[in-house]
Design a protein around this motif. Structure first.
Motif, PDB file in Angstrom:
ATOM      1  N   ALA A 507       0.825  -1.208   0.000  1.00 17.39           N
ATOM      2  CA  ALA A 507       0.000   0.000   0.000  1.00 17.39           C
ATOM      3  C   ALA A 507       0.864   1.264   0.000  1.00 17.39           C
ATOM      4  CB  ALA A 507      -0.934  -0.001   1.205  1.00 17.39           C
ATOM      5  N   ILE A 508       1.997   1.238   0.709  1.00 18.85           N
ATOM      6  CA  ILE A 508       2.889   2.396   0.736  1.00 18.85           C
ATOM      7  C   ILE A 508       3.511   2.613  -0.643  1.00 18.85           C
ATOM      8  CG2 ILE A 508       5.027   3.303   1.721  1.00 18.85           C
ATOM      9  CD1 ILE A 508       4.235   1.858   4.338  1.00 18.85           C
ATOM     10  N   ALA A 509       3.886   1.517  -1.321  1.00 18.04           N
ATOM     11  CA  ALA A 509       4.364   1.656  -2.706  1.00 18.04           C
ATOM     12  C   ALA A 509       3.279   2.229  -3.592  1.00 18.04           C
ATOM     13  CB  ALA A 509       4.828   0.296  -3.235  1.00 18.04           C
ATOM     14  N   GLY A 510       2.024   1.847  -3.336  1.00 18.08           N
ATOM     15  CA  GLY A 510       0.908   2.338  -4.131  1.00 18.08           C
ATOM     16  C   GLY A 510       0.583   3.790  -3.871  1.00 18.08           C
ATOM     17  N   GLN A 511       0.690   4.244  -2.613  1.00 17.08           N
ATOM     18  CA  GLN A 511       0.399   5.648  -2.319  1.00 17.08           C
ATOM     19  C   GLN A 511       1.378   6.550  -3.054  1.00 17.08           C
ATOM     20  OE1 GLN A 511       1.150   5.691   2.018  1.00 17.08           O
ATOM     21  NE2 GLN A 511       2.759   7.202   1.677  1.00 17.08           N
ATOM     22  N   GLN A 512       2.552   6.002  -3.390  1.00 13.43           N
ATOM     23  CA  GLN A 512       3.579   6.738  -4.120  1.00 13.43           C
ATOM     24  C   GLN A 512       3.455   6.514  -5.629  1.00 13.43           C
ATOM     25  OE1 GLN A 512       6.037   8.255  -2.066  1.00 13.43           O
ATOM     26  NE2 GLN A 512       7.257   9.165  -3.677  1.00 13.43           N
ATOM     27  N   CYS A 513       2.498   5.659  -6.052  1.00  9.91           N
ATOM     28  CA  CYS A 513       2.327   5.308  -7.475  1.00  9.91           C
ATOM     29  C   CYS A 513       3.639   4.774  -8.069  1.00  9.91           C
ATOM     30  CB  CYS A 513       1.853   6.509  -8.294  1.00  9.91           C
ATOM     31  SG  CYS A 513       0.133   6.936  -8.024  1.00  9.91           S
ATOM     32  N   SER A 514       4.373   3.988  -7.293  1.00  5.42           N
ATOM     33  CA  SER A 514       5.696   3.547  -7.729  1.00  5.42           C
ATOM     34  C   SER A 514       5.656   2.095  -8.198  1.00  5.42           C
ATOM     35  CB  SER A 514       6.719   3.696  -6.603  1.00  5.42           C
ATOM     36  OG  SER A 514       7.991   3.273  -7.023  1.00  5.42           O
ATOM     37  N   THR A 515       5.613   1.920  -9.515  1.00 11.53           N
ATOM     38  CA  THR A 515       5.665   0.568 -10.072  1.00 11.53           C
ATOM     39  C   THR A 515       7.004  -0.114  -9.791  1.00 11.53           C
ATOM     40  OG1 THR A 515       4.092   1.184 -11.799  1.00 11.53           O
ATOM     41  CG2 THR A 515       5.410  -0.794 -12.180  1.00 11.53           C
ATOM     42  N   PRO A 516       8.155   0.588  -9.920  1.00 15.31           N
ATOM     43  CA  PRO A 516       9.418  -0.067  -9.567  1.00 15.31           C
ATOM     44  C   PRO A 516       9.445  -0.542  -8.115  1.00 15.31           C
ATOM     45  CG  PRO A 516       9.849   1.915 -10.840  1.00 15.31           C
ATOM     46  CD  PRO A 516       8.396   1.927 -10.506  1.00 15.31           C
ATOM     47  N   ALA A 517       8.829   0.217  -7.200  1.00 16.75           N
ATOM     48  CA  ALA A 517       8.831  -0.179  -5.793  1.00 16.75           C
ATOM     49  C   ALA A 517       8.033  -1.462  -5.587  1.00 16.75           C
ATOM     50  CB  ALA A 517       8.264   0.945  -4.927  1.00 16.75           C
ATOM     51  N   THR A 535      -2.872  -2.091  -5.220  1.00 14.24           N
ATOM     52  CA  THR A 535      -3.857  -1.741  -6.250  1.00 14.24           C
ATOM     53  C   THR A 535      -4.842  -0.679  -5.768  1.00 14.24           C
ATOM     54  OG1 THR A 535      -5.234  -3.622  -5.585  1.00 14.24           O
ATOM     55  CG2 THR A 535      -3.713  -3.966  -7.419  1.00 14.24           C
ATOM     56  N   ILE A 536      -5.180  -0.698  -4.474  1.00 16.87           N
ATOM     57  CA  ILE A 536      -6.146   0.285  -3.961  1.00 16.87           C
ATOM     58  C   ILE A 536      -5.512   1.668  -3.888  1.00 16.87           C
ATOM     59  CG2 ILE A 536      -7.638   0.900  -2.028  1.00 16.87           C
ATOM     60  CD1 ILE A 536      -7.802  -2.046  -1.308  1.00 16.87           C
ATOM     61  N   THR A 537      -4.371   1.776  -3.206  1.00 13.12           N
ATOM     62  CA  THR A 537      -3.751   3.097  -3.045  1.00 13.12           C
ATOM     63  C   THR A 537      -3.209   3.621  -4.371  1.00 13.12           C
ATOM     64  OG1 THR A 537      -1.698   1.992  -2.356  1.00 13.12           O
ATOM     65  CG2 THR A 537      -3.174   2.751  -0.617  1.00 13.12           C
ATOM     66  N   TYR A 538      -2.739   2.726  -5.238  1.00 11.97           N
ATOM     67  CA  TYR A 538      -2.246   3.147  -6.553  1.00 11.97           C
ATOM     68  C   TYR A 538      -3.364   3.791  -7.362  1.00 11.97           C
ATOM     69  CZ  TYR A 538      -0.551   2.672 -11.379  1.00 11.97           C
ATOM     70  OH  TYR A 538      -0.191   2.906 -12.680  1.00 11.97           O
ATOM     71  N   THR A 539      -4.538   3.173  -7.349  1.00 16.14           N
ATOM     72  CA  THR A 539      -5.673   3.710  -8.103  1.00 16.14           C
ATOM     73  C   THR A 539      -6.085   5.079  -7.580  1.00 16.14           C
ATOM     74  OG1 THR A 539      -6.483   1.464  -8.534  1.00 16.14           O
ATOM     75  CG2 THR A 539      -8.043   3.265  -8.821  1.00 16.14           C
ATOM     76  N   LEU A 540      -6.186   5.208  -6.262  1.00 12.99           N
ATOM     77  CA  LEU A 540      -6.611   6.482  -5.680  1.00 12.99           C
ATOM     78  C   LEU A 540      -5.544   7.564  -5.862  1.00 12.99           C
ATOM     79  CD1 LEU A 540      -8.246   5.111  -2.402  1.00 12.99           C
ATOM     80  CD2 LEU A 540      -9.399   5.830  -4.503  1.00 12.99           C
ATOM     81  N   SER A 541      -4.276   7.214  -5.667  1.00 13.15           N
ATOM     82  CA  SER A 541      -3.201   8.201  -5.831  1.00 13.15           C
ATOM     83  C   SER A 541      -3.052   8.628  -7.280  1.00 13.15           C
ATOM     84  CB  SER A 541      -1.877   7.628  -5.316  1.00 13.15           C
ATOM     85  OG  SER A 541      -1.875   7.515  -3.910  1.00 13.15           O
TER      86      SER A 541
END
Length: 560
Positions: A507-517, A535-541
């Protein structure tokens, strides 16, 4: 060669893409630059030699990228507007607010221009879309000359390139290495334990592993012990793990129905999960070789989940709530926002998920009629796509007067919102407006790469002086703007949200929208379990962070 590129914009553009993606493949430990960062570096080096491409190319590419981004994220974004999605969404909202605040503080404390501050924001947040939304907002600032606007937009790209590099390294190391140690877990072991708990599976098997025999099988049995048993009673005895797909009595193939009673010497074809099929065999009799007439082929089909009632339900709850529709149908794969998720009993479903299901043709058809639409490979509907982009551009022209500032979403924000709406609406009405996932992803990647290439070429001549002016401030800013929200996410996720540790890392990687992470995290974990949070935080961020560009520019522009 440089003279040729100065005379031929097409050659310059695609040379940047080719060389940039080649540079992006370079790997240092768990870190790769990626094609976008590589393209920006190469294009800035080439741009420093006074090679340029028209700004109209950049604008068209950015509109295509941001609309496709919204279109892909739309179903997941709307689906996550529920209790669990909003719970994870706290991390995304926190990320957006914190990076804007930090960027404002750094800009004011360092005496930076709005372009450099916006570049720090975009790069440290590792969100390329912010480059476009910020540059567009700068072009709409009043009280500055055209040359000043051009210089500030160039500073966005330069600051972005430096901060992105340091921000990328930081978020990869934090999520894949440091945070698991701080939480006192081995990421691979913790992910495996959570996977087993979710799956209810054989604890000797890890994710991605199967027993030496395949999990989904078909077997034919000779009825010796099961005489007098109905199909319904047999399937109830083995649960949801197997189903009867064929019965042959003598030379006649019978129609399978719940009330059909089996007789001695019948041949019965049972299909399903291996343990369920074997349990059925124990009740029927010995296994036999294949019987002519009972070789029922299985259908494999990808479906987009469109039934709103299933949003938030687990796979197990789906099977229990709809025993008729799910009988004889097996989930073998699940994708969300282009990412593979564990297809386990405890995985929650979301509107717009892509499910891979297996079963007999008639049962798969029955499942599809109730719950989803077949993923089609038809060509993109450019009437629908073109209309969406046009509406996004028009939405971006709306100006809101706030005090002494004129606030507008711009093309980026407008196309992002229209993409979200058009993508969501398409998922609810999948009979028109086709934009196949592969095509949407390709257009998103191509649009972003072209936008970054043109941006880098324009920024090239101004890159050297800015880097000489701020040799330490830019990299340190990139690190600080990743570390602070990431640690806040870790604290909030554990202290208040009580998120499982492997899922929280994702989720922390997703909040940053970081695919490499997330790539580094899943490689370290040897599991896709962290994807459940990502997937949840990536979508919202992906929706929130691009909007920070015009917000930041509006605030700093108002104060200056």
């Amino acid at each position: 060669m440089l003279n040729l590129m100065r005379e031929n914009a097409v050659l310059a553009l695609f040379a940047c893409l080719a060389l940039g993606y080649l540079v992006g493949k370079l790997r240092v430990g768990p870190i790769t630059l990626g094609g976008i960062c590589g393209t920006l570096i190469v294009s800035m080096l080439i741009g420093a030699q006074h090679v340029s491409v028209g700004a109209d190319v950049k604008n068209v590419a950015f509109a295509l990228f941001i609309f496709s981004l919204g279109y892909i994220a739309g179903p997941g974004f709307v689906a996550n507007l529920n209790a669990k999605g909003l719970r994870f969404g706290v991390l995304s909202v926190m990320e957006a607010v914190v990076v804007v605040i930090i960027a404002i503080v750094i800009t004011k404390a360092g005496g930076l221009d709005v372009g450099t501050g916006a570049g720090i924001l975009a790069g440290a947040a590792t969100e390329s879309a912010v480059v476009g939304t910020a540059q567009e907002a700068i072009s709409n600032l009043s009280g500055i000359t055209a040359d000043q606007s051009k210089e500030m937009q160039a500073h966005v790209a330069t600051a972005y390139s430096v901060c992105y590099l340091f921000g990328l390294i930081t978020i990869v190391m934090l999520t894949s290495q440091l945070f698991p140690r701080l939480m006192k877990i081995d990421l691979a072991d913790a992910s495996r334990e959570l996977w087993q708990r979710m799956r209810g599976a054989d604890p000797t098997l890890e994710e991605g592993q199967e027993a030496s025999m395949p999990a989904l099988v078909g077997r034919t049995y000779h009825v010796t012990d099961g005489s007098g048993v109905t199909i319904a009673a047999l399937e109830k005895a083995v649960g949801l793990h197997a189903s009867v797909e064929g019965v042959k009595r003598g030379t006649k193939v019978l129609t399978v129905a719940p009330d059909l009673t089996l007789s001695r010497d019948d041949r019965v074809l049972v299909v399903g999960q291996r343990e369920g099929v074997m349990a059925a065999g124990e009740r029927l009799g010995p296994e036999t070789a294949g019987v002519p007439g009972l070789e029922t082929p299985l259908t494999v089909r990808e479906l987009v989940l469109t039934e709103k009632k299933l949003a938030g339900k687990t796979v197990t709850e789906l099977n229990r709530a709809y025993p008729v529709e799910t009988e004889g149908v097996y989930l073998t794969g699940l994708q969300r926002v282009g990412q593979d998720l564990p297809a386990t009993g405890e995985t929650e479903l979301r509107h717009g998920d892509t499910m891979t299901i297996v079963g007999s043709g008639s049962k798969v058809d029955r499942f599809q009629r109730k719950f989803g639409a077949k993923v089609r490979t038809e060509s993109a509907d450019w009437v629908y796509i073109g209309l969406g982009i046009c509406l996004g551009v028009l939405l971006g022209q709306i100006v809101v007067h706030a005090g002494g500032a004129d606030l507008t979403l711009g093309t980026g924000g407008g196309c992002l919102i229209s993409g979200l709406l058009f993508g969501w609406f398409r998922s609810t009405q999948p009979t028109f407006g086709a934009y196949p996932p592969v095509a949407a992803q390709t257009m998103k990647d191509l649009g972003l790469a072209m936008f970054i290439a043109v941006t880098g070429l324009a920024a090239g001549p101004d890159a050297g002086p800015l880097l000489k002016q701020y040799p330490l401030l830019l990299p340190l800013s990139g690190i600080a703007m990743v570390v602070i929200p990431a640690f806040l996410g870790l604290w909030i996720g554990r202290r208040f949200l009580k998120i499982d540790k492997p899922i929280l890392v994702g989720a922390i990687a997703g909040q940053q929208c970081s695919t490499p992470a997330i790539t580094a995290v899943t490689n370290t974990a040897n599991s896709s379990v962290p994807m459940l949070g990502y997937t949840i935080t990536y979508t919202l961020s992906n929706f929130l962070l691009p909007l920070t560009g015009p917000i930041f520019v509006g605030i700093i522009g108002l104060r200056t």
